[in-house]
Scaffold this motif. Sequence first.
Motif, PDB file in Angstrom:
ATOM      1  N   GLU A  72       0.802  -1.226   0.000  1.00 42.99           N
ATOM      2  CA  GLU A  72       0.000   0.000   0.000  1.00 42.99           C
ATOM      3  C   GLU A  72       0.839   1.281   0.000  1.00 42.99           C
ATOM      4  OE1 GLU A  72      -3.298  -0.165  -0.356  1.00 42.99           O
ATOM      5  OE2 GLU A  72      -3.063  -2.354  -0.422  1.00 42.99           O
ATOM      6  N   ASN A  73       2.140   1.178   0.281  1.00 44.44           N
ATOM      7  CA  ASN A  73       2.924   2.428   0.390  1.00 44.44           C
ATOM      8  C   ASN A  73       3.990   2.582  -0.688  1.00 44.44           C
ATOM      9  OD1 ASN A  73       4.991   0.734   1.279  1.00 44.44           O
ATOM     10  ND2 ASN A  73       5.090   1.593   3.347  1.00 44.44           N
ATOM     11  N   MET A  74       3.793   1.917  -1.827  1.00 46.27           N
ATOM     12  CA  MET A  74       4.710   2.100  -2.946  1.00 46.27           C
ATOM     13  C   MET A  74       4.720   3.572  -3.377  1.00 46.27           C
ATOM     14  SD  MET A  74       5.993  -0.941  -3.593  1.00 46.27           S
ATOM     15  CE  MET A  74       6.107  -0.924  -1.800  1.00 46.27           C
ATOM     16  N   GLY A  75       5.924   4.115  -3.607  1.00 38.64           N
ATOM     17  CA  GLY A  75       6.066   5.501  -4.017  1.00 38.64           C
ATOM     18  C   GLY A  75       6.128   6.491  -2.878  1.00 38.64           C
ATOM     19  N   LYS A  76       5.952   6.027  -1.655  1.00 33.55           N
ATOM     20  CA  LYS A  76       5.995   6.921  -0.500  1.00 33.55           C
ATOM     21  C   LYS A  76       7.408   6.972   0.087  1.00 33.55           C
ATOM     22  CE  LYS A  76       1.152   6.539   0.873  1.00 33.55           C
ATOM     23  NZ  LYS A  76       0.213   6.249   1.990  1.00 33.55           N
ATOM     24  N   SER A  77       7.710   8.079   0.764  1.00 35.89           N
ATOM     25  CA  SER A  77       9.019   8.305   1.372  1.00 35.89           C
ATOM     26  C   SER A  77       9.352   7.221   2.390  1.00 35.89           C
ATOM     27  CB  SER A  77       9.040   9.671   2.053  1.00 35.89           C
ATOM     28  OG  SER A  77      10.082   9.767   2.996  1.00 35.89           O
ATOM     29  N   LYS A  78      10.540   6.632   2.263  1.00 37.71           N
ATOM     30  CA  LYS A  78      10.975   5.616   3.216  1.00 37.71           C
ATOM     31  C   LYS A  78      11.119   6.205   4.619  1.00 37.71           C
ATOM     32  CE  LYS A  78      13.401   2.654  -0.106  1.00 37.71           C
ATOM     33  NZ  LYS A  78      14.655   1.948  -0.442  1.00 37.71           N
ATOM     34  N   ALA A  79      11.696   7.391   4.710  1.00 44.82           N
ATOM     35  CA  ALA A  79      11.901   8.017   6.018  1.00 44.82           C
ATOM     36  C   ALA A  79      10.570   8.346   6.684  1.00 44.82           C
ATOM     37  CB  ALA A  79      12.746   9.281   5.864  1.00 44.82           C
ATOM     38  N   GLU A  80       9.655   8.909   5.928  1.00 37.56           N
ATOM     39  CA  GLU A  80       8.361   9.292   6.502  1.00 37.56           C
ATOM     40  C   GLU A  80       7.532   8.075   6.883  1.00 37.56           C
ATOM     41  OE1 GLU A  80       6.621  11.957   3.677  1.00 37.56           O
ATOM     42  OE2 GLU A  80       8.210  13.461   3.926  1.00 37.56           O
ATOM     43  N   GLU A  81       7.594   7.024   6.075  1.00 36.69           N
ATOM     44  CA  GLU A  81       6.879   5.794   6.414  1.00 36.69           C
ATOM     45  C   GLU A  81       7.482   5.138   7.651  1.00 36.69           C
ATOM     46  OE1 GLU A  81       4.037   3.896   4.903  1.00 36.69           O
ATOM     47  OE2 GLU A  81       3.797   6.062   4.727  1.00 36.69           O
ATOM     48  N   ALA A  82       8.800   5.215   7.791  1.00 41.68           N
ATOM     49  CA  ALA A  82       9.452   4.674   8.988  1.00 41.68           C
ATOM     50  C   ALA A  82       8.944   5.387  10.232  1.00 41.68           C
ATOM     51  CB  ALA A  82      10.962   4.809   8.880  1.00 41.68           C
ATOM     52  N   ALA A  83       8.779   6.706  10.123  1.00 41.64           N
ATOM     53  CA  ALA A  83       8.288   7.488  11.266  1.00 41.64           C
ATOM     54  C   ALA A  83       6.841   7.141  11.585  1.00 41.64           C
ATOM     55  CB  ALA A  83       8.432   8.974  10.972  1.00 41.64           C
ATOM     56  N   VAL A  84       6.008   7.066  10.557  1.00 42.81           N
ATOM     57  CA  VAL A  84       4.583   6.773  10.756  1.00 42.81           C
ATOM     58  C   VAL A  84       4.399   5.405  11.408  1.00 42.81           C
ATOM     59  CG1 VAL A  84       2.413   6.254   9.564  1.00 42.81           C
ATOM     60  CG2 VAL A  84       3.751   8.265   8.900  1.00 42.81           C
ATOM     61  N   GLN A  85       5.066   4.404  10.858  1.00 37.13           N
ATOM     62  CA  GLN A  85       4.891   3.045  11.380  1.00 37.13           C
ATOM     63  C   GLN A  85       5.547   2.863  12.741  1.00 37.13           C
ATOM     64  OE1 GLN A  85       5.288  -0.187   8.453  1.00 37.13           O
ATOM     65  NE2 GLN A  85       5.307   1.382   6.854  1.00 37.13           N
ATOM     66  N   SER A  86       6.618   3.590  13.000  1.00 34.95           N
ATOM     67  CA  SER A  86       7.280   3.501  14.306  1.00 34.95           C
ATOM     68  C   SER A  86       6.391   4.031  15.419  1.00 34.95           C
ATOM     69  CB  SER A  86       8.601   4.272  14.284  1.00 34.95           C
ATOM     70  OG  SER A  86       9.547   3.636  13.451  1.00 34.95           O
ATOM     71  N   ARG A  87       5.591   5.043  15.113  1.00 32.33           N
ATOM     72  CA  ARG A  87       4.672   5.584  16.126  1.00 32.33           C
ATOM     73  C   ARG A  87       3.635   4.558  16.540  1.00 32.33           C
ATOM     74  NH1 ARG A  87       4.602  10.061  12.323  1.00 32.33           N
ATOM     75  NH2 ARG A  87       6.260  11.515  12.904  1.00 32.33           N
ATOM     76  N   LEU A  88       3.275   3.668  15.620  1.00 34.01           N
ATOM     77  CA  LEU A  88       2.322   2.610  15.947  1.00 34.01           C
ATOM     78  C   LEU A  88       2.966   1.545  16.827  1.00 34.01           C
ATOM     79  CD1 LEU A  88       0.666   2.106  12.435  1.00 34.01           C
ATOM     80  CD2 LEU A  88      -0.204   3.453  14.355  1.00 34.01           C
ATOM     81  N   ILE A  89       4.291   1.404  16.703  1.00 29.70           N
ATOM     82  CA  ILE A  89       5.030   0.427  17.507  1.00 29.70           C
ATOM     83  C   ILE A  89       5.281   0.962  18.906  1.00 29.70           C
ATOM     84  CG2 ILE A  89       7.241  -0.793  17.747  1.00 29.70           C
ATOM     85  CD1 ILE A  89       7.382  -0.770  14.641  1.00 29.70           C
TER      86      ILE A  89
END
Length: 229
Positions: A72-89
Amino acid sequence: MRKRRYERNHTAILQEENRILAGKKACVAGCGGLGGGVIEGLVRTGVGTVVAVDGDVFDETNLNRQVFSNEENMGKSKAEEAAVQSRLINSEVEVIAVNSFIDEKNVREIIADSDVAVDALDNAEARKMLEAACEEAGIPLVHGAVAGWNGQVSVIMPGQRMIEALYEGESVGGDENDTGNPYFTPAVISALEVAEAIKLLLGKESSLEGKLLTVDLMNHQYEIIDFGE
């Protein structure tokens, strides 16, 4: 704070050490196969602030190994996705996304105030810039690299210049581009990088300081090379 979050760390990382980690800052250069695993490990361990650095976006070729990539996150920033998903962790950890590649102009600002930096990059030129900036700032650097079934990890203290020695004469590219990477190699090497980073943040002695651990997962051969000899 979730009272039981770090309960299973108990004898490995003491409660008081968890409080120390909560006040530390780590910079992870690269949010791909290696970096994603490193960021997840630091976040789950409770390092208070993690700077996630990468100017790239996810594509389909990342799905085989990069932990923050999904369909679902193809084309999205790796850094920003890391931040978003880390907040869920772990919402108690601040993950700062830096959507940029490391270069001579930004590297010093990116690592500023960090207690440790982690090399999860994929080219020699950026690694050398990171090592030089860490030396200038007096910050220890945990180096990691992967290629096929093989990987390596090192702890580089300011002034040791191991990256310069390891990648002498190289400017771009690297073995990863030639051999590719399955899931398990960056998973193993990123975990080792996390362990070394945690040791440094807690002031524990690292047996890899000034040394290079080479890992061959095909044959399960492991060797430590002392660069001081």
